[in-house]
Design an enzyme around this catalytic site. Structure first.
Site, PDB file in Angstrom:
ATOM      1  N   GLY A  50       8.341  -9.164  34.143  1.00 11.73           N
ATOM      2  CA  GLY A  50       8.031 -10.181  35.147  1.00 11.73           C
ATOM      3  C   GLY A  50       9.011 -11.329  35.255  1.00 11.73           C
ATOM      4  CG  ASP A 112      -3.412 -14.103  34.121  1.00 12.57           C
ATOM      5  OD1 ASP A 112      -4.570 -14.550  34.091  1.00 12.57           O
ATOM      6  OD2 ASP A 112      -3.001 -13.335  34.987  1.00 12.57           O
ATOM      7  CE  LYS A 140      -3.243 -15.722  38.365  1.00 15.95           C
ATOM      8  NZ  LYS A 140      -3.749 -14.338  38.287  1.00 15.95           N
ATOM      9  CB  VAL A 162      -0.014 -14.296  42.682  1.00 10.48           C
ATOM     10  CG1 VAL A 162      -0.988 -15.282  43.286  1.00 10.48           C
ATOM     11  CG2 VAL A 162       0.257 -14.615  41.216  1.00 10.48           C
TER      12      VAL A 162
HETATM   13  C1  PRP Z   1       2.489 -10.495  32.642  1.00 12.44           C
HETATM   14  C2  PRP Z   1       3.386 -11.715  32.654  1.00 12.44           C
HETATM   15  C3  PRP Z   1       3.195 -12.316  31.302  1.00 12.44           C
HETATM   16  C4  PRP Z   1       1.781 -11.905  30.932  1.00 12.44           C
HETATM   17  C5  PRP Z   1       0.878 -13.065  31.104  1.00 12.44           C
HETATM   18  O1  PRP Z   1       3.185  -9.411  32.126  1.00 12.44           O
HETATM   19  O2  PRP Z   1       4.722 -11.390  32.896  1.00 12.44           O
HETATM   20  O3  PRP Z   1       4.118 -11.821  30.379  1.00 12.44           O
HETATM   21  O4  PRP Z   1       1.384 -10.853  31.817  1.00 12.44           O
HETATM   22  O5  PRP Z   1      -0.462 -12.696  30.886  1.00 12.44           O
HETATM   23  P1  PRP Z   1      -1.377 -13.329  29.740  1.00 12.44           P
HETATM   24  O6  PRP Z   1      -1.183 -14.797  29.786  1.00 12.44           O
HETATM   25  O7  PRP Z   1      -2.785 -12.932  30.181  1.00 12.44           O
HETATM   26  O8  PRP Z   1      -1.024 -12.715  28.446  1.00 12.44           O
HETATM   27  P2  PRP Z   1       2.646  -7.904  32.219  1.00 12.44           P
HETATM   28  O9  PRP Z   1       1.945  -7.556  30.944  1.00 12.44           O
HETATM   29  O10 PRP Z   1       1.895  -7.702  33.494  1.00 12.44           O
HETATM   30  O11 PRP Z   1       4.001  -7.058  32.230  1.00 12.44           O
HETATM   31  P3  PRP Z   1       5.238  -7.119  33.250  1.00 12.44           P
HETATM   32  O12 PRP Z   1       5.849  -8.494  33.105  1.00 12.44           O
HETATM   33  O13 PRP Z   1       6.139  -6.041  32.780  1.00 12.44           O
HETATM   34  O14 PRP Z   1       4.698  -6.875  34.648  1.00 12.44           O
END
Ligand code: PRP
Length: 190
Positions: A50, A112, A140, A162
């Protein structure tokens, strides 16, 4: 925002525009450059996938204002479904180098629940970093399950799903230059 991109039609509402992102990154870079002005060995650690876009823009903005920085990436994954995440994190890609005595700034696209970051901060501290702070483009506040110290925050947003600017839905929309909420019809397509 340009019209005619394939993704524009899938977006119900823009949450953060490309211009807002750009301006915020300049502000964050100024603030961080000032805070780290006396520090050598600054290391940006991006959390894949991300954060790839935020890292690219933030590193460039900081590079114009600060001394030399190094860049590393980690990839992590929560065990099981995100919604029921236990906060147990698996390392998919570790740091390539020793971070002992470096001033680490974790570069995250979104906080998140905070579970990923909470784990990551402990991990980086256990690797003897001189200091560890976080810059997150999005947070968030209503989704937080564990309190994590995030010193630099771009935007606080409401607790809805989002996409864009690195954030995906089923690996799509990461390349969007802005952040938005998907139309409900998109979900029924998969
Ligand atoms: C998302 C984002 C953060 C994490 C945040 O990554 O990039 O690293 O989730 O969520 P949290 O606060 O609930 O732990 P994701 O695991 O979706 O992987 P990606 O970045 O490869 O899409």
């Amino acid at each position: 925002m340009g019209e005619g991109n394939w993704y524009d039609a899938d977006i119900e509402r823009v949450v953060v525009t490309e211009e807002q992102i750009h301006n915020k990154i300049q502000d964050l870079a100024k603030q961080i450059a000032a805070d780290y002005v006396r520090m050598e060995s600054v290391l940006l650690v991006g959390v894949l996938k991300g954060a790839f876009m935020f890292m690219a823009d933030f590193a460039r903005a900081l590079g114009r204002l600060a001394g030399a920085v190094e860049v590393e990436f980690m990839a992590v994954s929560s065990y099981g479904q995100r919604a029921t995440s236990s906060g147990v994190v698996r390392i998919l890609k570790d740091l390539d180098r020793d971070i002992a005595n470096k001033h680490v700034i974790v570069v995250e696209d979104i906080v998140d629940s905070g579970l990923t970051l909470s784990w990551l901060l402990k991990y980086l501290e256990s690797r003897s970093a001189a200091s560890v702070e976080v810059v997150a483009l999005l947070r968030k506040p209503d989704a937080i399950k564990v309190n994590v110290p995030v010193k630099y925050i771009g935007f606080d947003i409401s607790n809805e799903f989002v996409v864009g600017y690195g954030l995906d839905f089923a690996e799509r929309y990461r390349e969007m230059p802005y952040i938005g909420v998907l139309r409900p019809s998109v979900y029924s397509r998969v």
